[in-house]
Design an enzyme around this catalytic site. Structure first.
Site, short mmCIF file in Angstrom:
data_model
loop_
_atom_site.label_atom_id
_atom_site.label_comp_id
_atom_site.label_asym_id
_atom_site.label_seq_id
_atom_site.Cartn_x
_atom_site.Cartn_y
_atom_site.Cartn_z
N ILE A 134 0.82 -1.22 0.00
CA ILE A 134 0.00 0.00 0.00
C ILE A 134 0.86 1.27 0.00
O ILE A 134 0.40 2.33 -0.43
CB ILE A 134 -0.99 -0.01 1.21
N LEU B 275 5.85 -9.82 3.29
CA LEU B 275 5.48 -11.01 2.49
C LEU B 275 6.36 -12.21 2.81
O LEU B 275 6.06 -13.32 2.35
CB LEU B 275 5.57 -10.70 0.99
N THR C 168 2.86 -9.02 -14.52
CA THR C 168 3.65 -8.02 -15.26
C THR C 168 3.91 -8.40 -16.70
O THR C 168 4.07 -9.59 -17.03
CB THR C 168 5.01 -7.83 -14.57
N GLU D 36 6.62 -7.99 -18.03
CA GLU D 36 7.97 -8.55 -18.05
C GLU D 36 7.94 -10.06 -18.31
O GLU D 36 8.93 -10.64 -18.74
CB GLU D 36 8.70 -8.28 -16.73
N TYR E 24 13.53 -11.03 -11.60
CA TYR E 24 12.21 -10.45 -11.26
C TYR E 24 11.11 -11.13 -12.08
O TYR E 24 10.09 -11.58 -11.54
CB TYR E 24 12.22 -8.94 -11.53
N LYS F 263 7.98 -13.50 -10.92
CA LYS F 263 6.58 -13.18 -11.23
C LYS F 263 5.93 -14.31 -12.04
O LYS F 263 4.72 -14.52 -11.95
CB LYS F 263 6.50 -11.86 -12.02
#
Ligand code: NAP
Ligand code: GDD
Length: 347
Positions: free
Chosen positions: A14, A69, A135, A137, A158, A162
C-alpha cells in the site's frame, strides 16, 4: 463507480505507487481498507499520508498493519482478523535491474510471497478474492504485440519470480476453486513513481536541471520500447477484475509503445528544451539481459473487461514533469522561462 454494500480489502504494497492509488479508489467507493506496511527505521508512508486517519477517530476506514510477504504467520493472522472480501497483492521487490543484484531475495518476496498469501487464505478458510500483480515482463523477448496467448519468456530474476507467482495463482484457482486472478500489467507511471524507474528518473532530472541542481542525466539503453500508461487508470483495472462473476487473467496496457528517446524528447520538450545535450549514456545502467520491446494487445481488456486507459502518454509525462517542477516551487511557465538560461555541460 460505486458498490452497494461496503466491502473490506487488504492491500499489500500500500505504500508503493499502485498501492496509494488503489487505496484512494477503494476508499472513494466506501471500502474499509487494511494496508500491510513494512517496518522501516524512518517513515515510509509518504504516498498515503494524505489518506491516513488517526486510529483513535471514529469510523476509521484505513488501518495500517505491520507485516512482510516473507512472514507467513502474520499474513494468516491478518486475514483471519480482517476477513476481507478482497485482497490485492501489490507488494514486491519490483525493480528489474535490482533483481539481478538480489535474485534470491526477489524470488522470496516477489515469487514465494504470493504462495504464502494463497496458503494463508486456504488455511484460514476465509472466503475472499485475490488480485495478483502480474507483469508484462513475463513476455520477455516474445515479439509485440503481447496479449493473452503470447508465450512467456522471462528475462530477469524479477520476471522469473513473477512467472512462478503467475502459475501458482492460476494453479490455486483451478485446484481449489479460489477466486484468484493475475493482472498482467504493462508499465504504468505517475508523479508517485519511484525515482529510479526510467520515466521518473527523466522527469525528475528535467526539473532538477531547470532548478540548476544538475546538468545532465545518465541513462542506460535508450532504444528499449515500453507501453506506458497512468497508474491511476491501471488500479481501476485491478478493481474491475475482482468485480467480475468469473475469475480470469487479463492483459492491461495502452497498445502504444515509445522508446526511451521518445520519453526524453517529450519530457524535455515539456519545458521547451531539446533532450540530447542533457542525456548521457552510462553502461552501468545496462542490464545483463534486456527486454527490448513491450507493447500490449489490450483488446480482451477493452472488450471483455470494459477497461480503457484515460490518460495519453503525453499527458502522463506532462503531469510528471509538472509535479517534479512543483517540488522545486516552479510552475511550468516559470520553467519555460528559465529553460532559455540553462547552460549545457561540456561533453
Ligand atoms: P513499488 O512502488 O515498488 O511498490 C512496491 C510495494 O511493495 C511497496 O509498498 C513496498 O514497501 C512493498 N514491499 C516490498 N517488499 C515487501 C515485502 N517483503 N513485504 C511487504 N511489502 C513489501 O511498485 P508499484 O509500481 O506500485 O507496483 C505494484 C506491483 O505491481 C508490484 O508487485 C510490481 O511488481 C507490479 N507491477 C508494476 C508495474 C508498474 O509499471 N508499476 C507493472 C507491472 C507489475 P516499501 O514502501 O516499504 O518499499
Ligand atoms: N530504471 C532505469 N534507469 N531504466 C532505464 C535507464 C535507467 O537509467 N535507462 C534506460 N532504461 C530502460 C531499461 O533498460 C528498460 O528497458 C526501460 O528503461 C524501463 O525500465 P524501468 O523504468 O526500470 O522499468 P521496467 O520496464 O524494467 O520495469 C517496470 O515495469 C514492469 C512492467 O513491464 C517495473 O515497474 C516492473 O515492476 C514492472 O513489472
Amino acid at each position: 463507480m460505486t458498490t452497494d454494500v461496503p466491502k473490506t480489502a487488504i492491500v499489500t504494497g500500500i505504500t508503493g505507487q499502485d498501492g496509494s492509488y488503489l487505496a484512494e479508489l477503494l476508499l472513494d467507493q466506501g471500502y474499509e481498507v487494511h494496508g500491510l506496511i513494512r517496518r522501516a527505521s524512518s517513515f515510509n508512508t509518504e504516498r498515503i499520508d494524505h489518506l491516513y486517519q488517526d486510529p483513535h477517530e471514529r469510523d476509521v476506514k484505513l488501518t495500517l498493519h505491520y507485516g512482510d510477504l516473507t512472514d507467513a504467520s502474520q499474513m494468516a493472522r491478518l486475514i483471519r482478523q480482517v476477513a476481507p472480501d478482497e485482497i490485492y497483492n501489490l507488494a514486491a521487490q519490483s525493480h528489474v535491474a535490482v533483481s539481478f543484484d538480489q535474485p534470491e531475495y526477489t524470488g522470496n518476496v516477489t515469487g514465494i510471497g504470493v504462495v504464502r498469501l494463497l496458503e494463508a487464505i486456504r488455511e484460514t478458510g476465509v472466503e475472499t478474492r485475490l488480485y495478483q500483480a502480474g507483469t508484462s515482463e513475463l513476455f520477455g523477448d516474445s515479439p509485440p504485440p503481447q496479449g493473452p496467448t503470447t508465450a512467456f519468456r522471462p528475462r530477469s530474476p524479477y520476471a522469473a519470480a513473477k512467472l512462478y507467482a503467475h502459475w501458482v495463482v492460476d494453479n490455486y484457482r483451478e485446484g481449489y476453486g479460489m477466486f484468484a486472478v493475475n493482472g498482467i500489467l504493462f508499465n504504468h507511471e505517475s508523479p508517485r513513481r519511484g525515482p529510479t524507474f526510467v520515466t521518473r528518473k527523466v522527469t525528475r532530472a528535467v526539473a532538477r536541471i531547470i532548478a540548476g541542481l544538475e546538468q545532465v542525466v545518465y541513462l542506460g539503453n535508450l532504444d528499449a520500447e515500453r507501453d506506458w500508461g497512468h497508474a491511476r487508470d491501471y488500479v481501476r483495472a485491478m478493481w474491475m477484475m475482482l468485480q467480475r462473476d468469473e475469475p480470469r487473467d487479463f492483459v492491461i496496457g495502452t497498445g502504444e509503445a515509445h522508446t526511451i528517446r521518445d520519453l526524453c524528447r517529450v519530457a524535455f520538450g515539456r519545458v521547451g528544451l531539446e533532450w540530447e545535450p542533457f542525456v548521457r549514456v552510462d553502461p552501468r545502467y545496462f542490464r545483463p539481459v534486456e527486454v527490448e520491446r513491450l507493447r500490449a494487445d489490450p483488446s480482451a481488456a477493452n472488450d471483455e473487461l470494459g477497461w480503457r486507459p484515460q490518460t495519453t502518454f503525453e499527458e502522463l509525462i506532462a503531469e510528471m514533469v509538472d509535479a517534479d517542477l512543483a517540488d522545486h516551487g516552479l510552475t511550468i511557465d516559470q520553467a519555460r522561462e528559465r529553460a532559455a538560461t540553462v547552460t549545457v555541460a561540456a561533453q
